[in-house]
Design an enzyme around this catalytic site. Structure first.
Site, PDB file in Angstrom:
ATOM      1  CE  LYS A  36      -1.896   1.755   3.759  1.00  0.00           C
ATOM      2  NZ  LYS A  36      -1.635   3.213   3.738  1.00  0.00           N
ATOM      3  CG  ASP A  63      -4.832   4.159   1.540  1.00  0.00           C
ATOM      4  OD1 ASP A  63      -6.026   4.459   1.358  1.00  0.00           O
ATOM      5  OD2 ASP A  63      -4.291   4.148   2.664  1.00  0.00           O
ATOM      6  CE  LYS A  65      -7.814   6.409   3.904  1.00  0.00           C
ATOM      7  NZ  LYS A  65      -6.365   6.110   3.759  1.00  0.00           N
ATOM      8  CG  ASP A  68     -11.307  17.615  -5.540  1.00  0.00           C
ATOM      9  OD1 ASP A  68     -12.143  18.481  -5.888  1.00  0.00           O
ATOM     10  OD2 ASP A  68     -10.134  17.885  -5.225  1.00  0.00           O
ATOM     11  CB  THR A 127      -9.631   1.803  11.210  1.00  0.00           C
ATOM     12  OG1 THR A 127      -8.392   2.350  10.770  1.00  0.00           O
ATOM     13  CG2 THR A 127     -10.170   0.854  10.152  1.00  0.00           C
ATOM     14  NE  ARG A 218       1.241   2.491  12.852  1.00  0.00           N
ATOM     15  CZ  ARG A 218       0.384   3.393  13.342  1.00  0.00           C
ATOM     16  NH1 ARG A 218       0.823   4.367  14.109  1.00  0.00           N
ATOM     17  NH2 ARG A 218      -0.902   3.310  13.061  1.00  0.00           N
TER      18      ARG A 218
END
Length: 239
Positions: A36, A63, A65, A68, A127, A218
């Site tokens: 990603k 990714d 997002k 607009d 999330t 992570r």
């Protein structure tokens, strides 16, 4: 749904440089092959970040997002195809017209360039948001699950392929949207690990039971040995 666990794991390259991203991809290829690229790395490295992954044989979930006006999002979708992303996302809260424009741009560019059309996904509720934030800050009256399902319905009407949603909504989305709907799940944390800034999380084993793709950042990229950490997550997914 992709069958092999290694095809379902997407490693989030949320790092600050192309060099760091390249080192992670080099360390992980053979264990993971999908990555990603989000706002941090794309802002730091631009389209070269995608090239860095793809020239090494990896595939990219872009990714960014997109959120607009429809014309701008349609143009961004065309560029996502040109750059070779296998999947990208838009904010469902941009509305049906915007989401339809994303699908149209992706389809048209894929035909023109002779490339596969990427999966186009809807971002529903981040999330990092919980019920309190959804209500008090965004003034959304429904539950998190209810709002997620509403946005998924809009996305399906607009022609999208699936959605990004937390592990907590997987079962409800699958029931409502069916087996063909692609579910991509961030907020995946191995058992016993820190939740960091995520509010709605699950273990790889729990998320893998219903999602098509799991995004893990992570716990892999910050590990002393990223490949070993990724292999452990794959084993947990298989369980």
């Amino acid at each position: 749904m992709p069958r092999a666990s290694e095809d379902r794991l997407i490693v989030a390259l949320d790092v600050d440089s192309l060099d760091r991203a390249a080192a992670l991809v080099d360390a992980l290829l053979g264990t993971a092959r999908r990555f990603k690229i989000g706002s941090q790395l794309f802002t730091a490295g631009g389209p070269a970040a995608i090239e860095t992954v793809r020239k090494r044989g990896g595939e990219v979930f872009l990714d960014l997002k997109f959120h607009d006006i429809p014309n701008t999002v349609e143009g961004a979708a065309r560029e996502a195809v040109r750059l070779g992303a296998f999947m990208f996302n838009v904010h469902a809260s941009g509305g049906r017209a915007m989401m339809r424009a994303a699908v149209h741009g992706a389809h048209d560019a894929a035909q023109t360039l002779g490339l596969p059309r990427p999966l186009v996904l809807a971002v529903t509720v981040l999330t990092s948001l919980d019920r309190q934030a959804l209500s008090a800050e965004l003034r959304v009256a429904s539950s998190v699950e209810g709002h997620v399902l509403h946005l998924c319905g809009l996305a399906r009407e607009a022609g999208l392929d699936g959605s990004v949603a937390s592990p907590h909504e997987i079962k409800a989305i699958r029931r409502a949207m069916g087996a063909a709907w692609t579910i991509v799940t961030p907020g995946v944390r191995p058992a016993g690990s820190d939740s960091d800034d995520q509010s709605r999380i699950a273990t790889p084993r729990a998320a893998a039971a219903g999602a098509d793709y799991l995004v893990v950042g992570r716990p892999i990229t910050a590990a002393p040995d990223p490949a070993t950490a990724a292999a452990a997550i794959l084993e947990e997914m298989r369980a």
